[in-house]
Design a protein around this motif. Structure first.
Motif, PDB file in Angstrom:
ATOM      1  N   PRO A  21      50.961  53.227  40.387  1.00 50.85           N
ATOM      2  CA  PRO A  21      51.073  51.908  39.772  1.00 50.85           C
ATOM      3  C   PRO A  21      49.741  51.172  39.834  1.00 50.85           C
ATOM      4  CG  PRO A  21      52.965  52.346  41.169  1.00 50.85           C
ATOM      5  CD  PRO A  21      51.993  53.468  41.405  1.00 50.85           C
ATOM      6  N   MET A  22      49.378  50.524  38.749  1.00 47.82           N
ATOM      7  CA  MET A  22      48.036  49.964  38.626  1.00 47.82           C
ATOM      8  C   MET A  22      47.907  48.629  39.338  1.00 47.82           C
ATOM      9  SD  MET A  22      45.931  49.034  35.163  1.00 47.82           S
ATOM     10  CE  MET A  22      47.067  47.733  34.774  1.00 47.82           C
ATOM     11  N   THR A  23      46.854  48.516  40.115  1.00 51.20           N
ATOM     12  CA  THR A  23      46.417  47.231  40.636  1.00 51.20           C
ATOM     13  C   THR A  23      45.286  46.776  39.736  1.00 51.20           C
ATOM     14  OG1 THR A  23      46.987  47.847  42.894  1.00 51.20           O
ATOM     15  CG2 THR A  23      45.454  46.017  42.606  1.00 51.20           C
ATOM     16  N   ARG A  24      45.390  45.579  39.205  1.00 50.59           N
ATOM     17  CA  ARG A  24      44.388  45.138  38.237  1.00 50.59           C
ATOM     18  C   ARG A  24      44.030  43.683  38.485  1.00 50.59           C
ATOM     19  NH1 ARG A  24      46.379  41.707  34.594  1.00 50.59           N
ATOM     20  NH2 ARG A  24      48.583  41.727  33.996  1.00 50.59           N
ATOM     21  N   PRO A  25      42.931  43.229  37.880  1.00 52.00           N
ATOM     22  CA  PRO A  25      42.528  41.832  38.051  1.00 52.00           C
ATOM     23  C   PRO A  25      43.493  40.862  37.367  1.00 52.00           C
ATOM     24  CG  PRO A  25      40.707  43.209  37.263  1.00 52.00           C
ATOM     25  CD  PRO A  25      41.950  44.011  37.119  1.00 52.00           C
ATOM     26  N   GLN A  26      43.499  39.628  37.875  1.00 55.83           N
ATOM     27  CA  GLN A  26      44.169  38.525  37.193  1.00 55.83           C
ATOM     28  C   GLN A  26      43.323  38.159  35.971  1.00 55.83           C
ATOM     29  OE1 GLN A  26      46.982  36.900  37.964  1.00 55.83           O
ATOM     30  NE2 GLN A  26      46.858  35.036  36.739  1.00 55.83           N
ATOM     31  N   THR A  27      43.955  38.076  34.806  1.00 57.73           N
ATOM     32  CA  THR A  27      43.205  37.946  33.556  1.00 57.73           C
ATOM     33  C   THR A  27      43.634  36.714  32.780  1.00 57.73           C
ATOM     34  OG1 THR A  27      43.049  40.360  33.455  1.00 57.73           O
ATOM     35  CG2 THR A  27      42.522  39.146  31.457  1.00 57.73           C
ATOM     36  N   ALA A  65      35.526  33.093  37.486  1.00 59.42           N
ATOM     37  CA  ALA A  65      35.754  34.509  37.225  1.00 59.42           C
ATOM     38  C   ALA A  65      34.726  35.397  37.921  1.00 59.42           C
ATOM     39  CB  ALA A  65      35.729  34.772  35.729  1.00 59.42           C
ATOM     40  N   ASP A  66      35.161  36.605  38.234  1.00 63.13           N
ATOM     41  CA  ASP A  66      34.237  37.641  38.704  1.00 63.13           C
ATOM     42  C   ASP A  66      33.549  38.321  37.532  1.00 63.13           C
ATOM     43  OD1 ASP A  66      34.898  37.429  41.529  1.00 63.13           O
ATOM     44  OD2 ASP A  66      36.821  38.325  40.991  1.00 63.13           O
ATOM     45  N   ALA A  67      34.236  38.378  36.395  1.00 62.03           N
ATOM     46  CA  ALA A  67      33.679  39.032  35.212  1.00 62.03           C
ATOM     47  C   ALA A  67      34.245  38.388  33.962  1.00 62.03           C
ATOM     48  CB  ALA A  67      33.997  40.527  35.217  1.00 62.03           C
ATOM     49  N   ILE A  68      33.468  38.489  32.887  1.00 59.26           N
ATOM     50  CA  ILE A  68      33.840  37.968  31.578  1.00 59.26           C
ATOM     51  C   ILE A  68      33.929  39.143  30.613  1.00 59.26           C
ATOM     52  CG2 ILE A  68      33.228  36.354  29.743  1.00 59.26           C
ATOM     53  CD1 ILE A  68      33.628  35.056  32.517  1.00 59.26           C
ATOM     54  N   GLN A 172      38.408  40.692  40.826  1.00 60.09           N
ATOM     55  CA  GLN A 172      39.752  40.155  41.031  1.00 60.09           C
ATOM     56  C   GLN A 172      40.182  39.189  39.941  1.00 60.09           C
ATOM     57  OE1 GLN A 172      40.201  38.562  45.009  1.00 60.09           O
ATOM     58  NE2 GLN A 172      38.948  40.173  45.895  1.00 60.09           N
ATOM     59  N   ARG A 173      39.233  38.505  39.340  1.00 60.39           N
ATOM     60  CA  ARG A 173      39.558  37.525  38.290  1.00 60.39           C
ATOM     61  C   ARG A 173      38.671  37.788  37.078  1.00 60.39           C
ATOM     62  NH1 ARG A 173      41.845  32.300  40.480  1.00 60.39           N
ATOM     63  NH2 ARG A 173      41.227  31.511  38.445  1.00 60.39           N
ATOM     64  N   ILE A 174      39.319  37.949  35.923  1.00 60.03           N
ATOM     65  CA  ILE A 174      38.601  38.217  34.678  1.00 60.03           C
ATOM     66  C   ILE A 174      38.944  37.135  33.663  1.00 60.03           C
ATOM     67  CG2 ILE A 174      38.513  39.765  32.676  1.00 60.03           C
ATOM     68  CD1 ILE A 174      38.615  42.096  34.542  1.00 60.03           C
ATOM     69  N   ALA A 175      37.923  36.661  32.967  1.00 56.28           N
ATOM     70  CA  ALA A 175      38.116  35.728  31.859  1.00 56.28           C
ATOM     71  C   ALA A 175      37.784  36.446  30.556  1.00 56.28           C
ATOM     72  CB  ALA A 175      37.217  34.505  32.023  1.00 56.28           C
ATOM     73  N   ASP A 193      47.356  37.486  31.654  1.00 51.30           N
ATOM     74  CA  ASP A 193      48.332  36.745  32.456  1.00 51.30           C
ATOM     75  C   ASP A 193      48.435  35.288  32.066  1.00 51.30           C
ATOM     76  OD1 ASP A 193      48.855  38.994  34.381  1.00 51.30           O
ATOM     77  OD2 ASP A 193      46.717  38.712  34.755  1.00 51.30           O
ATOM     78  N   GLU A 194      47.306  34.681  31.689  1.00 47.25           N
ATOM     79  CA  GLU A 194      47.301  33.261  31.359  1.00 47.25           C
ATOM     80  C   GLU A 194      46.411  33.006  30.140  1.00 47.25           C
ATOM     81  OE1 GLU A 194      46.285  30.829  34.693  1.00 47.25           O
ATOM     82  OE2 GLU A 194      47.907  31.602  35.952  1.00 47.25           O
TER      83      GLU A 194
END
Length: 247
Positions: A21-27, A65-68, A172-175, A193-194
């Protein structure tokens, strides 16, 4: 270009779909649109129509964000990305143990990007997310600090593999800042997610002007549902914050 502006060749990673099961960033997708739901005009003009308030809002979200993620069409049109320049936001990132700038990840199946555009001279970390075909285009030239290769075959980029790998790399956080085709691909894979949507006071119109979510679209019964988390008005703009509803 590296974080300090120095030229370097990239670290390349080839990704496969994880069996666990995938663990992924909050996006979070962050987009400004006209009152009739367009993110630019039919000519895809690079001119931004959001106000200075919207720019401040966007920079605040970018700083979290950690990444864009940005689609190649968007970077070709605008040629630059929005860095964090607000001293308070830079201090906030420092206090949280983050580097000054989030990683800017350009997403492109074929990676046809002009290496002479201003983006490649900005003092930011740059990654490329692409396919084996796109990676070959950048094998012998600098520009990206890291290339992620997520081979989805005929579908292009394997988004689930890519997001799983980004999580393993500590993101962990992507925009997601667009464009509409990129957002559509991620919505279809249930990877956003949002949403932060700024509704700006103008009408663009046109059957071919792009919208926040392009692609093939969804039938009404299958359309992703959203929960409104907050709404605020600043002068003539509305800032809407939604969360994706999931069963």
């Amino acid at each position: 270009m590296g974080d300090n502006g120095s030229t370097m060749f990239c670290d390349r990673r080839y990704l496969t779909l994880p069996h666990k099961p995938m663990t992924r960033p909050q996006t979070t997708a962050i987009l400004a649109m006209s009152a009739d739901g367009k993110i630019t005009d039919a000519a895809r003009s690079p001119t931004l129509f959001g106000s200075p308030n919207d720019k401040d809002h966007l920079e605040t979200q970018v700083a979290l964000a950690d990444a864009i993620l940005v689609g190649a069409t968007t970077i070709r049109r605008g040629e630059t990305v929005l860095p964090v320049t607000n001293p308070e936001l830079l201090k906030q990132r420092e206090q949280q143990g983050q580097p000054p700038q989030p990683i800017q990840i350009i997403c492109s199946r074929n990676a046809e990007i002009n290496p002479q555009i201003k983006f490649f001279s900005q003092p930011i970390p740059r990654w490329l997310l692409t396919t084996p075909e796109g990676a070959k285009r950048w094998e012998q030239q600098p520009g990206f600090d890291r290339i992620l290769v997520a081979n989805g075959g005929d579908k292009g980029i394997d988004w689930h593999a890519a997001f799983s790998e980004m999580a393993q790399l500590g993101l962990q956080r992507i925009a997601v800042l667009g464009g509409g085709e990129l957002v559509a691909s991620l919505v279809a894979e249930d990877l956003i997610d949002e949403f932060w949507l700024t509704v700006c006071p103008l009408i663009i119109g046109g059957a071919t002007a792009p919208t926040p979510v392009e692609g093939a679209g969804f039938l009404t019964v299958q359309a992703p549902r959203l929960e409104l988390l907050s709404v605020s008005q600043v002068e003539h703009e509305l800032f809407l914050h939604y969360r994706r509803q999931r069963k």
